[in-house]
Design an enzyme around this catalytic site. Structure first.
Site, short mmCIF file in Angstrom:
data_model
loop_
_atom_site.label_atom_id
_atom_site.label_comp_id
_atom_site.label_asym_id
_atom_site.label_seq_id
_atom_site.Cartn_x
_atom_site.Cartn_y
_atom_site.Cartn_z
N ASP A 85 42.08 10.40 50.92
CA ASP A 85 40.84 11.46 51.25
C ASP A 85 39.49 11.00 51.30
O ASP A 85 38.99 11.28 52.57
CB ASP A 85 41.65 13.28 50.46
CG ASP A 85 40.04 12.67 49.09
OD1 ASP A 85 40.16 11.24 49.14
OD2 ASP A 85 40.77 13.51 48.49
N SER A 86 39.52 9.80 51.35
CA SER A 86 38.31 9.15 51.82
C SER A 86 38.11 8.69 52.75
O SER A 86 37.48 8.25 54.20
CB SER A 86 38.45 7.77 50.76
OG SER A 86 39.81 6.86 51.55
N ASP A 94 47.57 11.38 49.55
CA ASP A 94 46.36 12.31 48.57
C ASP A 94 46.38 13.86 48.86
O ASP A 94 46.16 14.47 50.47
CB ASP A 94 44.96 12.09 49.31
CG ASP A 94 44.34 11.12 47.69
OD1 ASP A 94 44.75 12.13 46.54
OD2 ASP A 94 43.17 10.78 48.23
N LYS A 112 49.24 12.45 45.55
CA LYS A 112 48.58 12.91 45.00
C LYS A 112 47.63 13.97 44.11
O LYS A 112 46.69 13.95 45.01
CB LYS A 112 47.53 11.53 44.42
CG LYS A 112 46.98 10.95 43.30
CD LYS A 112 45.02 9.75 43.50
CE LYS A 112 44.34 9.70 44.59
NZ LYS A 112 43.76 10.74 44.20
N GLU A 123 43.87 15.26 42.06
CA GLU A 123 42.77 15.01 41.58
C GLU A 123 42.57 16.26 40.16
O GLU A 123 42.84 17.33 40.31
CB GLU A 123 41.54 15.61 42.51
CG GLU A 123 40.90 13.47 43.89
CD GLU A 123 39.81 13.99 43.82
OE1 GLU A 123 38.91 15.04 43.74
OE2 GLU A 123 39.51 13.20 44.57
N GLU A 138 39.52 6.71 37.67
CA GLU A 138 37.88 6.02 38.03
C GLU A 138 36.73 6.66 37.59
O GLU A 138 36.47 7.93 36.80
CB GLU A 138 38.31 7.62 39.48
CG GLU A 138 37.07 7.31 40.29
CD GLU A 138 37.23 7.59 42.06
OE1 GLU A 138 36.36 7.21 42.96
OE2 GLU A 138 38.12 8.91 41.84
#
Length: 285
Positions: free
Chosen positions: A51-52, A90, A120, A122, A189
């Site tokens: 999502d970057s 993501d 993925k 978070e 992270e």
């Protein structure tokens, strides 16, 4: 030899898990066909359609501003390019945190529509509940703890997590809980290296670090950071392996000047028509 054998075929979740304690795992981000193709050709194990994308490709100031439509669009481009790496979709902010019920449906879209191998997630308050549902639906999940950019404002901004013993204890507990639910790997992270080392030793599944020291089972970076293509901000944990920005600027500048000075296109970049055909055209006119 392991690398060479694996380079021939598509990696699976099982392959990635089996690398723990054998060799370090490599992971990079990609958002489009050409870059994904190069990363895959280089033999990187895991490609994350991160999502970057929001920051480095779409120019947004937060990863929370990117949704399923954008993520699937870019994930499709990446999976078209990849024949070797494990591709991770993501899950964007709106897709699982706002409504846990929607989470399974959205996760499945990454698999069915975008042809990703896994997703993925978070860490957030209902993370375990949502993770359990998605894994129960038969979709492999990579966890993500420590600094979770989608909820960074709640964590006091973009800074290292788990610096005191209480916070570190929570991170260790989160990692173990994710493993217990059946996650196949977990991203750490911005975690102090010693804490990342403890987590890596406790887990049977691989840890992938970003700003989490060298003890992790693997490493991930945002490719645009590593290539020097994202100028706005460089985190401490990024190593620039090349700075492409000046090279690209130089090429574009050269092109601009050659066009203005009528040096480009030259004869070698042009197509011609036979003289007699040109003559006929004059007659007709």
């Amino acid at each position: 030899t392991l690398h060479n054998n694996m380079a021939q075929e598509k990696l699976t979740v099982k392959d990635i898990v089996s690398l723990k304690n054998k060799r370090k795992i490599t992971m990079l981000t990609a958002y489009d066909y050409p870059l994904a193709s190069l990363i895959d050709k280089a033999g990187i194990d895991i490609i994350l359609v991160g999502d970057s994308l929001a920051n480095v490709v779409l120019g947004l100031d937060s990863t929370t501003k990117v949704g399923m439509a954008e993520m699937l669009h870019h994930a499709k481009a990446v999976t078209r390019a990849v024949s070797h790496a494990l591709v991770v979709g993501d899950m964007p902010y709106e897709s699982y945190q706002v409504n846990p019920e929607e989470a399974v449906k959205n996760a499945r879209r990454f698999i069915d529509e975008a042809l990703c191998d896994c997703i993925k997630l978070e860490w957030f308050e209902q993370c375990l509940e949502v993770t359990k549902k998605i894994i129960h639906a038969g979709i492999p999940v990579m966890g993500h703890i420590g600094l979770t950019p989608q909820t960074a404002d709640k964590l006091g901004g973009f800074k290292v997590q788990g610096k005191d013993s209480e916070a570190a204890g929570k991170l260790i507990a989160q990692a173990l809980a994710l493993e217990q639910l059946g996650c196949f790997a977990v991203v750490l992270e911005c975690v102090p290296d010693k804490i990342a080392e403890i987590i890596t030793q406790k887990l049977k599944i691989p840890t992938i670090g970003i700003g989490a020291g060298s003890a992790c089972d693997g490493q991930v970076l945002v490719t645009y950071d590593m290539l020097g293509l994202f100028e706005r901000f460089t985190p401490k944990f990024v190593k620039k392996y090349i700075n492409l920005t000046p090279l690209i600027l130089k090429a574009v500048d050269e092109y601009k000047n050659e066009v203005i000075q009528k040096k480009f296109p030259s004869q070698e970049h042009s197509f011609s028509i036979k003289a007699e055909e040109l003559e006929k055209l004059k007659i007709e006119r």
